[in-house]
Each structure stands twice: as structure tokens, then as C-alpha cells.
Design a protein around this motif. Structure first.
Motif, PDB file in Angstrom:
ATOM      1  N   ASP A  35       0.850  -1.180   0.000  1.00  0.00           N
ATOM      2  CA  ASP A  35       0.000   0.000   0.000  1.00  0.00           C
ATOM      3  C   ASP A  35       0.892   1.238   0.000  1.00  0.00           C
ATOM      4  O   ASP A  35       2.117   1.158   0.107  1.00  0.00           O
ATOM      5  CB  ASP A  35      -0.905   0.003   1.233  1.00  0.00           C
ATOM      6  N   SER A  37       1.559   4.940   1.800  1.00  0.00           N
ATOM      7  CA  SER A  37       1.306   5.751   2.980  1.00  0.00           C
ATOM      8  C   SER A  37       1.457   7.205   2.598  1.00  0.00           C
ATOM      9  O   SER A  37       2.543   7.772   2.650  1.00  0.00           O
ATOM     10  CB  SER A  37       2.297   5.382   4.090  1.00  0.00           C
ATOM     11  N   GLY A  49       2.420   9.072   7.419  1.00  0.00           N
ATOM     12  CA  GLY A  49       2.798   8.689   6.055  1.00  0.00           C
ATOM     13  C   GLY A  49       4.032   9.420   5.559  1.00  0.00           C
ATOM     14  O   GLY A  49       4.714  10.124   6.284  1.00  0.00           O
ATOM     15  N   GLN A  51       4.424   9.498   1.499  1.00  0.00           N
ATOM     16  CA  GLN A  51       4.410   9.509   0.041  1.00  0.00           C
ATOM     17  C   GLN A  51       3.713  10.738  -0.524  1.00  0.00           C
ATOM     18  O   GLN A  51       2.865  11.349   0.124  1.00  0.00           O
ATOM     19  CB  GLN A  51       3.683   8.261  -0.495  1.00  0.00           C
ATOM     20  N   GLN A  82       5.802  -5.174   7.109  1.00  0.00           N
ATOM     21  CA  GLN A  82       5.377  -4.980   8.490  1.00  0.00           C
ATOM     22  C   GLN A  82       5.924  -6.070   9.422  1.00  0.00           C
ATOM     23  O   GLN A  82       5.841  -5.939  10.630  1.00  0.00           O
ATOM     24  CB  GLN A  82       3.850  -4.980   8.564  1.00  0.00           C
ATOM     25  N   ARG A 112      -5.391  -4.195   6.131  1.00  0.00           N
ATOM     26  CA  ARG A 112      -4.096  -3.537   6.034  1.00  0.00           C
ATOM     27  C   ARG A 112      -3.120  -4.463   5.318  1.00  0.00           C
ATOM     28  O   ARG A 112      -2.988  -5.637   5.659  1.00  0.00           O
ATOM     29  CB  ARG A 112      -3.578  -3.218   7.435  1.00  0.00           C
ATOM     30  N   TRP A 116       4.496  -1.405   2.805  1.00  0.00           N
ATOM     31  CA  TRP A 116       4.362  -0.054   2.292  1.00  0.00           C
ATOM     32  C   TRP A 116       5.350   0.121   1.148  1.00  0.00           C
ATOM     33  O   TRP A 116       6.435  -0.447   1.157  1.00  0.00           O
ATOM     34  CB  TRP A 116       4.675   1.002   3.360  1.00  0.00           C
ATOM     35  N   GLN A 121       6.173   4.403  -6.201  1.00  0.00           N
ATOM     36  CA  GLN A 121       4.714   4.565  -6.159  1.00  0.00           C
ATOM     37  C   GLN A 121       4.108   4.648  -7.554  1.00  0.00           C
ATOM     38  O   GLN A 121       3.156   3.929  -7.870  1.00  0.00           O
ATOM     39  CB  GLN A 121       4.380   5.827  -5.371  1.00  0.00           C
ATOM     40  N   ILE A 147       6.988   2.978  11.451  1.00  0.00           N
ATOM     41  CA  ILE A 147       6.797   4.002  10.424  1.00  0.00           C
ATOM     42  C   ILE A 147       7.981   4.953  10.391  1.00  0.00           C
ATOM     43  O   ILE A 147       8.329   5.509   9.342  1.00  0.00           O
ATOM     44  CB  ILE A 147       5.486   4.792  10.667  1.00  0.00           C
ATOM     45  N   GLN A 150      10.519   3.404   8.163  1.00  0.00           N
ATOM     46  CA  GLN A 150      10.041   3.475   6.777  1.00  0.00           C
ATOM     47  C   GLN A 150      10.226   4.887   6.223  1.00  0.00           C
ATOM     48  O   GLN A 150      10.681   5.078   5.090  1.00  0.00           O
ATOM     49  CB  GLN A 150       8.565   3.081   6.727  1.00  0.00           C
TER      50      GLN A 150
END
Length: 372
Positions: A35, A37, A49, A51, A82, A112, A116, A121, A147, A150
Motif C-alpha cells: 500500500d 502511505s 505517512g 508519500q 510490516q 491492512r 508499504w 509509487q 513508520i 520506513q
């Protein structure tokens, strides 16, 4: 039972015991496990997030490329897992360093997702939309449930600046394969730019600043972007160079014809304004980006009138000599603009105003010639 993808992968360890995996997967499966973020703030104004929003034109260009079918896609997508993945090492003695095995990644259609996207993207969106669903793409994934980790990796991966536009323009003529739609308009102008800069008979010989020789070409004063922009406008907006689009027997542009037009017109410019030619932009607004682009617009008005002229070079020179008294390239004031010669800047409004003024003066002088 939860669906999962089983993929052959290589595992290595980086940092403080962080597992990093390298593998290939079908491009259409990337958004099934990963996904995005996007940057946003929650109810208490905390940043979440990392992105950017999807860039539609970029995605469209990638999809167009992928839809061609027989393409190469070597750019790896980087994922942050994750932690809910499983890796089983292949049987056999354990080598020093990376090991191969099978990586199992859960697929959660409505929950979820497992990872990520840290980098890639737009590529991931394009891969989910292309008709070329079976293309295998490289992926690098690391385990980072936090996060903060990330986001750190996202910043580190994306902090490098993209290739400068001038470098891309200079490389375009060297690419023989089909290029994305957003780059095509610059290819022919950049090719012409190379020819004009390297032909000793060209009025622009060694005067154009290109990234590949900026440290060695001490005579260059014209930024290549200005000349490329002028030629792009001429080709794509029904100017003098547009007359040579799609005119060859195989439907391609007549680059040689465009080159002749450029040489005839700009050689006349050089001849009519010798005191302003070849100087640095700070000393001559004719060599300035604004002057080059404005004179490019004037070329689009003058050159199409020459199609029935016996001596084109001589007639173009006469046209330019008629407007010369109104020009203030190195000193004085542009009376029609209310600006000192060195107040002209590389701004859209200045380029537009200067181009309109030159075109109006040319029209008025040409009308006087008809009335004589």
C-alpha cells in the motif's frame, strides 16, 4: 484461509540485524501486497505517512511504455514489510552472506496490506493498470514495522536529485529506442541543437552551452534550453519548422530541412546584429534566453513568407535590417516596451512582450514595403 504469494528470493542482512530480500514478482501483484502511505495529518495534527500524491502524467507515460509489451523494466520497487512474512531457506549448506529460499507474503484484499511502498509509487500504479500484466519486476524489501524507519528510508532513497532536464535533452538524440510521450517533443530540437553547435558552418558553432562540455567550451554563451524551447514552439505551434514535420516518404520529420531554416535565419541575425552576436547574455540580450526565444517567434513569422523567394538569405536579411533600428540588444531602451535593454529577463511575460513587439514591428515595416 489467507491467500499468499510464494516467491524465490535472496535474503541478506543489513544495518542492525535488518533482513533485506531481493526477488522478482508479477507487476500486477505489487499493489495486492503493498500500500501507499500518503502524507497527511490525523485528528491531533500529527504527521502520518511519507508519500506524495499519485502523479497522473508520470503514471500515464509508464503505462504507455509498458503496454508496448516487449519492454525492459529493471528499476526495483522498494517495499517496507510490516514483519508478517515468512522465509524458508533452501536446503543445502549455508553459504557466507546472502542465502536463497522461498519468501511467503500474505495477501490481504480488504485489510491492512503486508508492506508499504518506499520507492516506486508511480511505477506500482502503472504496473496495476498496464495490459502487460505478466511482466516480472524486481523488488527489494526490508523488514521495518516502525513508520519512523520506513519514513527514514523513504527520505534517504528519494533525496537524490532527478536527472537535470538539460542532461536528458542532450541524451535524447542518442536514444534509438522509442521514448515516452512526454520526452518526444524535445528529441528533434535537441538533435538540431547538437548539429548547430558542432557544424563549423552554423551561426551557433560552439556558442551553445551543453552539459557535456560546459567545462571545456569556453566560447559557449547560449543556454541550450532556450534554443530547444524556441524550436519546440516552432515545431509544435505551426511555426516555420512545423512545415517540415512528417514530410519524408516514411512519415518522419525532415530534420535537414529544419536545419537549413535555422541556419538561414540565424545566419542573417548574426549578420544584421554583429555587435550583439557571441557576447555573454549579461552583455547582449540577443544571446539571452529571452532574446533567443523572442527571435524564434519572429522566425516563425518571417520564414514562411520566403517560400517563393529566389534568394531567401538575402530577403531574410532585408527583413531583419528593417527592424534593426527598433532593437536595443546591448544598450538603450526598448521604446515599445518601456524597458532598458538589460531589464529584459527570462520571464514568460518579458519573452511574450518582446516577441509581440518584434512581430508587430516586422509587420508594420513589411506593410510599408508593400505600399512603396
Amino acid at each position: 484461509m489467507t491467500e499468499a504469494l510464494s516467491l524465490r528470493a535472496v535474503r541478506a542482512e543489513q544495518g542492525d540485524g535488518v533482513d533485506v530480500y531481493s526477488f522478482f514478482m508479477r507487476g500486477s501483484d505489487v499493489l495486492r501486497i503493498a500500500d501507499i502511505s500518503r502524507v497527511h495529518r490525523d485528528e491531533v495534527d500529527e504527521l502520518k505517512g511519507f508519500q506524495r500524491k499519485e502523479i497522473q502524467n508520470h503514471v500515464k507515460g509508464i503505462v504507455e511504455y509498458l503496454d508496448r509489451g516487449n519492454v525492459i523494466f529493471p528499476n526495483a520497487i522498494i517495499l517496507a514489510f510490516q514483519g508478517n512474512i515468512d522465509f524458508k531457506q533452501s536446503r543445502g549448506p549455508s553459504p557466507d552472506g546472502p542465502v536463497s529460499g522461498t519468501l511467503t507474503i500474505p495477501v490481504h484484499p480488504s485489510e491492512r496490506k503486508t508492506a508499504w511502498i518506499v520507492d516506486g509509487q508511480q511505477r506500482a500504479f502503472a504496473l496495476s493498470r498496464t495490459k502487460n500484466e505478466d511482466i516480472m519486476v524486481p523488488v527489494v524489501g526490508f523488514v521495518a514495522p516502525s513508520i519512523d524507519v520506513q519514513r527514514e528510508q523513504f527520505i534517504l532513497v528519494n533525496k537524490a536529485k532527478p536527472l537535470p532536464k538539460r542532461l536528458i535533452n542532450e541524451l535524447l538524440p542518442e536514444i534509438s529506442a522509442e521514448i515516452p510521450a512526454d520526452l518526444r517533443p524535445a528529441k528533434i530540437p535537441s538533435e538540431l541543437c547538437n548539429l548547430l553547435n558542432h557544424d563549423p558552418k552554423s551561426p551557433f558553432y560552439k556558442l551553445i552551452r551543453r552539459m557535456s562540455d560546459e567545462d571545456t567550451n569556453t566560447t559557449a554563451v547560449i543556454v541550450d534550453t532556450a534554443l530547444i524551447n524556441a524550436m519546440k514552439q516552432s515545431i509544435n505551434n505551426y511555426g516555420a519548422l512545423a512545415l517540415y514535420k512528417n514530410t519524408t516518404s516514411d512519415g518522419h520529420a525532415d530534420v535537414e530541412g529544419m536545419y537549413r531554416v535555422m541556419c538561414v535565419y540565424w545566419s542573417a541575425v548574426k549578420k544584421v546584429f554583429p555587435e550583439a552576436w557571441g557576447l555573454k547574455p549579461q552583455e547582449s540580450r540577443l544571446m539571452h534566453s529571452a532574446g533567443i526565444q523572442a527571435m524564434g517567434v519572429l522566425m516563425d513569422r518571417i520564414m514562411p513568407r520566403m517560400h517563393q523567394t529566389a534568394d531567401v538569405a538575402d530577403e531574410v536579411e532585408k527583413c531583419l535590417r528593417r527592424i534593426a533600428p527598433y532593437c536595443s540588444w546591448t544598450d538603450g531602451t526598448w521604446e515599445g516596451l518601456g524597458l532598458q535593454w538589460n531589464e529584459i529577463q527570462n520571464l514568460p511575460r518579458h519573452i511574450k512582450a518582446l516577441a509581440e513587439y518584434l512581430v508587430q514591428v516586422d509587420f508594420a515595416e513589411s506593410q510599408r514595403q508593400v505600399q512603396k
